[in-house]
Design a protein around this motif. Structure first.
Motif, PDB file in Angstrom:
ATOM      1  N   SER A 118       8.657  19.002  54.237  1.00 56.84           N
ATOM      2  CA  SER A 118       7.387  19.745  54.281  1.00 56.84           C
ATOM      3  C   SER A 118       7.532  21.014  55.114  1.00 56.84           C
ATOM      4  O   SER A 118       7.270  22.111  54.639  1.00 56.84           O
ATOM      5  N   THR A 171       8.378  15.038  47.493  1.00 57.82           N
ATOM      6  CA  THR A 171       7.312  14.204  48.047  1.00 57.82           C
ATOM      7  C   THR A 171       7.863  12.849  48.470  1.00 57.82           C
ATOM      8  O   THR A 171       8.467  12.137  47.661  1.00 57.82           O
ATOM      9  N   ASN A 230       5.085  18.977  49.799  1.00 60.97           N
ATOM     10  CA  ASN A 230       5.146  20.327  50.363  1.00 60.97           C
ATOM     11  C   ASN A 230       4.374  21.291  49.459  1.00 60.97           C
ATOM     12  O   ASN A 230       3.884  20.894  48.392  1.00 60.97           O
ATOM     13  N   THR A 238       8.877  14.630  56.982  1.00 59.25           N
ATOM     14  CA  THR A 238       7.939  15.743  57.187  1.00 59.25           C
ATOM     15  C   THR A 238       8.705  17.012  57.564  1.00 59.25           C
ATOM     16  O   THR A 238       8.449  18.094  57.040  1.00 59.25           O
ATOM     17  N   MET A 272      -2.882  22.614  51.284  1.00 62.04           N
ATOM     18  CA  MET A 272      -2.320  21.483  50.540  1.00 62.04           C
ATOM     19  C   MET A 272      -3.289  20.908  49.517  1.00 62.04           C
ATOM     20  O   MET A 272      -2.895  20.612  48.396  1.00 62.04           O
ATOM     21  N   MET A 313       4.065  12.523  51.889  1.00 59.19           N
ATOM     22  CA  MET A 313       4.398  13.818  52.490  1.00 59.19           C
ATOM     23  C   MET A 313       4.961  14.763  51.439  1.00 59.19           C
ATOM     24  O   MET A 313       6.124  14.696  51.078  1.00 59.19           O
ATOM     25  N   SER A 355       7.291  19.999  44.189  1.00 57.03           N
ATOM     26  CA  SER A 355       7.291  19.407  45.536  1.00 57.03           C
ATOM     27  C   SER A 355       8.444  18.434  45.706  1.00 57.03           C
ATOM     28  O   SER A 355       8.961  17.874  44.735  1.00 57.03           O
TER      29      SER A 355
END
Ligand SMILES: NC(=O)C1=CN([C@@H]2O[C@H](COP(=O)(O)OP(=O)(O)OC[C@H]3O[C@@H](n4cnc5c(N)ncnc54)[C@H](OP(=O)(O)O)[C@@H]3O)[C@@H](O)[C@H]2O)C=CC1
Ligand SMILES: O=C(O)[C@@H]1CCC=N1
Length: 265
Positions: A172, A131, A121, A168, A14, A119, A129
């Motif tokens: 993610s 987020t 990905n 999450t 990450m 959070m 992402s």
């Protein structure tokens, strides 16, 4: 307000993806980005791109306006201990550690600090992402800065912290879940006669197109599914067989298992 200097602690999956996304975005200069990790060899690649690198977390955090903690959840306490002298009250602290709450962070850093739980990905490396963002009381005044930063790296939503475990899992872990569908479809494609590479290309473009159908229209997935499922046709035969074998149920149970893992440890 646009963020000045950013330090990322942890150059793994990450931390590295965030740096690569930032570099791709051009939102801030490489010289305004710092990344720290104990492993010298992973830092070399970033150094070559003009990013500042440190093996010493405290040195890396000193110059930052915003510090991103991108280490494993069980390293967060140790890392905060190391960088605490640099975490002055004007600094924005962003943790992406799964399952580490704002109150856990405030206990380690201090109640007066500006703390965000974010959070993202792994598609953050491509500015794609999803987020999810939440912050503590002190964070409110800095929300625009942080959201604008992550807006450069994909899509963002601000959520209540109580939804962070669900975020999450969906956003993610979701990258891995979605790619398992892709892999399974590829395996089927190979059994039906395609080579692996062609099966991947056809599956990936099909999934991308399917996702765009709902993203561009806002339609419920079933509305688009209805357009594919000819009565007495081929698609409905396959979908029903997948459901007899527990497709939707497996996905939901997998999500809940991941959620429980975050909630119960
Ligand atoms: N992977 C994902 O898709 C997502 C992960 N997250 C969260 O992001 C965080 C990082 O995950 P991920 O990038 O996958 O993990 P990684 O293990 O890939 O990255 C963590 C990095 O931090 C390094 N590290 C270990 N100890 C320290 C230290 N004391 N100081 C600085 N760096 C250190 C690790 O080195 P070494 O390998 O040598 O230990 C590694 O390079 C986790 O908290 C996770 O919950 C959040 C969203 C998505
Ligand atoms: O699997 C994990 O624990 C991390 C957090 C979210 C995605 N990967």
């Amino acid at each position: 307000m646009k963020v000045g200097k950013i330090t990322i602690i942890g150059a793994g999956n990450m931390g590295g993806a965030i740096v690569n996304g930032l570099l791709k975005s051009g939102y801030i200069e490489p010289s305004a980005i710092t990344i720290a990790d104990p492993r010298k060899n992973v830092l070399e690649g970033f150094q070559a791109k003009g990013v500042n690198t440190f093996q010493d977390n405290l040195e890396a955090a000193k110059t930052a306006d915003l510090v991103i903690l991108a280490v494993k959840p069980y390293h967060v306490e140790k890392v905060i201990d190391q960088i605490k002298p640099a975490l002055t009250l004007d600094k924005i602290i962003v943790s992406i550690a799964a399952g580490v709450s704002l109150s856990d962070l405030a206990k380690l850093i201090g109640n007066e600090s500006i703390i965000f739980r974010v959070m993202p990905n792994t598609a953050i490396s491509l500015q794609e992402s999803m987020t999810c963002i939440s912050g503590n009381g002190q964070a409110d005044a800095h929300l625009e800065t942080v959201q604008t930063l992550f807006d450069q790296l994909g899509k963002t939503v601000v959520i209540q912290e109580e939804l962070m475990a669900a975020a999450t899992v969906l956003a993610s872990c979701g990258t891995a879940f979605a790619l398992r569908y892709v892999r399974a479809a590829m395996q089927g494609g190979v059994e039906m006669g395609f080579g692996a590479e062609m099966a991947q290309f056809i599956t990936a473009q099909t999934v991308k197109g399917a996702v765009q159908l709902i993203m561009n229209t806002g339609h419920h997935p079933e509305r688009e599914i209805d357009k594919v499922t000819t009565p007495r046709g081929i698609t409905i035969t396959g979908i029903n067989e997948m459901e007899h074998k527990g497709f939707s149920s497996s996905v939901i149970q997998g999500l809940i298992a991941s959620f429980n893992k975050i909630e119960r440890g």
